[in-house]
Every structure is written in C-alpha cells, then in structure tokens.
Design an enzyme around this catalytic site. Sequence first.
Site, short mmCIF file in Angstrom:
data_model
loop_
_atom_site.label_atom_id
_atom_site.label_comp_id
_atom_site.label_asym_id
_atom_site.label_seq_id
_atom_site.Cartn_x
_atom_site.Cartn_y
_atom_site.Cartn_z
N SER A 101 -10.68 19.66 -46.78
CA SER A 101 -11.91 19.38 -47.41
C SER A 101 -12.95 18.23 -48.09
O SER A 101 -11.82 17.92 -48.59
CB SER A 101 -11.86 20.77 -47.79
N TYR A 120 -9.41 27.13 -54.14
CA TYR A 120 -9.15 26.55 -53.09
C TYR A 120 -9.33 25.26 -52.92
O TYR A 120 -8.48 24.41 -52.58
CB TYR A 120 -10.93 26.83 -51.99
N LYS A 134 -6.88 22.51 -51.09
CA LYS A 134 -6.99 21.33 -49.93
C LYS A 134 -6.89 19.73 -50.57
O LYS A 134 -6.57 18.78 -49.63
CB LYS A 134 -8.25 21.74 -50.21
#
Length: 255
Positions: A147, A160, A164
């Site tokens: 991402s 998160y 990533k």
Amino acid sequence: MNQFDLSNKVAIVTGASRGIGEAIAWAFVAAGANVVITGRSSERVDAAAAAINLIYPGRALPIAAHAGEPDSAKTIVDQAVTYYDRVDIAVNNAATNPHFGPLLEAGPSHWDKILDVNVKGYFYVCQAAAQQMIRQGQGGKLINVASIAGLEPGPMMGVYSVSKAAVIMLTKVLAVELGKDHIQVNAIAPGFVKTKFSAALWQNATLAKGLTDRTPAGRMADAKEITGAALYLASAASDFTTGAVLTVDGGYTLT
Ligand SMILES: NC(=O)c1ccc[n+]([C@@H]2O[C@H](COP(=O)([O-])OP(=O)(O)OC[C@H]3O[C@@H](n4cnc5c(N)ncnc54)[C@H](OP(=O)(O)O)[C@@H]3O)[C@@H](O)[C@H]2O)c1
C-alpha cells in the site's frame, strides 16, 4: 510472443472473493491462467469462483482459508497442486486493518491481528509457494499487495502502515534470496481504491474530498485499475524485475 500471456500457469490469489483480489483473479484467468482463490467466508469465495467458472469452466478453485493462520498457506499450495498440478504465481492480497486512530491508542490485539494477517500471513504464502516453485524448478512470481501506506504514514492507520512497510521489506529480502531460483518477488502499492476495505475513507465526504483533491488523477481507483500491474508482475514481461514496488496511486504520493 505475447509477454503477458499466462496460459498453462497456475496462480494463487488470496483475498479474492471481492475487491482488488477478485479483479486480479479475473485478469489472470482472462490471460490464460487457472486461479486458486481464497477468502475467509466459503460462501463468498465459492460465489466468486462460480462466477469465473461460468465464463471460464474449471478455471477457478475456491478455498476458504484464513490468511493469518500458519497452516493455511501450506493447505492452499497443496490443494493448488492437487487440483492444477503446480503453482507458478502467488499473490498475497488478503489483509486487514481493525484499528483506525492514533498509534498510541493501538493495543496488543490490534498489533497481533494486523501483523498475523498482513505480515506473517504474507510470509507463509511466499514460503509455501516458493518451496513449491523451487521443487518444480521453473522459477515463479511472488506478488505482495502492499500500500502507499507502507511508503508514507497513513493517517490514523499507524499499525497498518507499519505492516505494509514490513511487506515491502519482506518483498525485497525474498527478491534477493530467491533470485538464484528464478523467482521474481515484487510488490504493488495501490493508492485509494474504492472497495469495501476503504469504505471508511470514501463514505466520509470530508475525508474522500481531501484524498481526491490531493490525487493528481482527481479520483479514487476502481479495483480493475490495479490489475495491469499485477498482470505485468505475474507474466514473463517482468522477468528482469525483482524487488520492485510498483506504485499505482494516480500520483498521490508525488504531492
Ligand atoms: N482499497 C484500498 O484503497 C487499498 C489501498 C491500498 C492497499 N490495499 C490493499 O489491497 C488489498 C485488498 O484490499 P481490498 O480493498 O480489495 O479489500 P476488500 O474489498 O475488503 O477485499 C478483501 C478480500 O480479502 C478477504 N479477506 C479479508 N481478510 C482475510 C483474511 N484474514 N484471510 C483471508 N481472506 C481475507 C475478503 O474475503 P472475506 O471477508 O470472506 O475473508 C475479501 O475477499 C489489501 O492488501 C489492502 O491492504 C487496498
């Protein structure tokens, strides 16, 4: 020769019952591959496979499997080999983000869940698929859906983002280690894609406007717009590309 042809290839795509994973599965089948698709809900993944098999009979195998469980990856690879004889491509796409807020408010359960699925789960699939590719002796392709949050801090998505960033380093480490086996390992870093996963962003008008205003393309992506990068990284067209992070974000990270 069509460098993007996937005829006679077998691809695993995790988290492919909707969103980006489902779009990638369709693109791979259209390019000639058989696909093994996963998701937690057997109902949803069966329905996604049935839709593919309606147009391309026998070309999709659904497996209900939780990406965060260490044994899942081996089961998925074993079933792919049982059903389609081999594994040439594995796309790690199933990910989770149960925490939206300042990083200091993240608790142990958030860290465990996010790292289990987004990092360890990706590693287990890379490991099981690469071991199978090495046994086959004909190289292969590992693709990790990261991402842009792994390249720059995602607001209110700290854990998160860390996960990533780890996916990007996992990709680079494996690219170095698996080069001698002719296995290319690459990542895709999507920007904002309109899926269920990103609903908290696009359903909030203020957040959505902020994101699209900053994006040179002036909009979010459709899941189909990530499939070109996946097809490139899955096919012979990318045979000299490894350890790369292909950003597909409408220019967001340039601004
Ligand atoms: N959407 C975006 O804006 C965006 C941006 C950058 C990166 N990404 C990345 O793109 C990938 C796909 O996201 P998406 O937007 O397509 O999400 P999505 O539309 O919510 O689809 C997620 C898919 O993964 C499955 N899944 C979820 N958790 C799973 C688990 N623990 N084990 C196995 N399968 C699981 C879901 O099926 P079940 O619910 O049945 O399990 C579904 O098929 C993720 O890696 C995400 O981080 C998305």
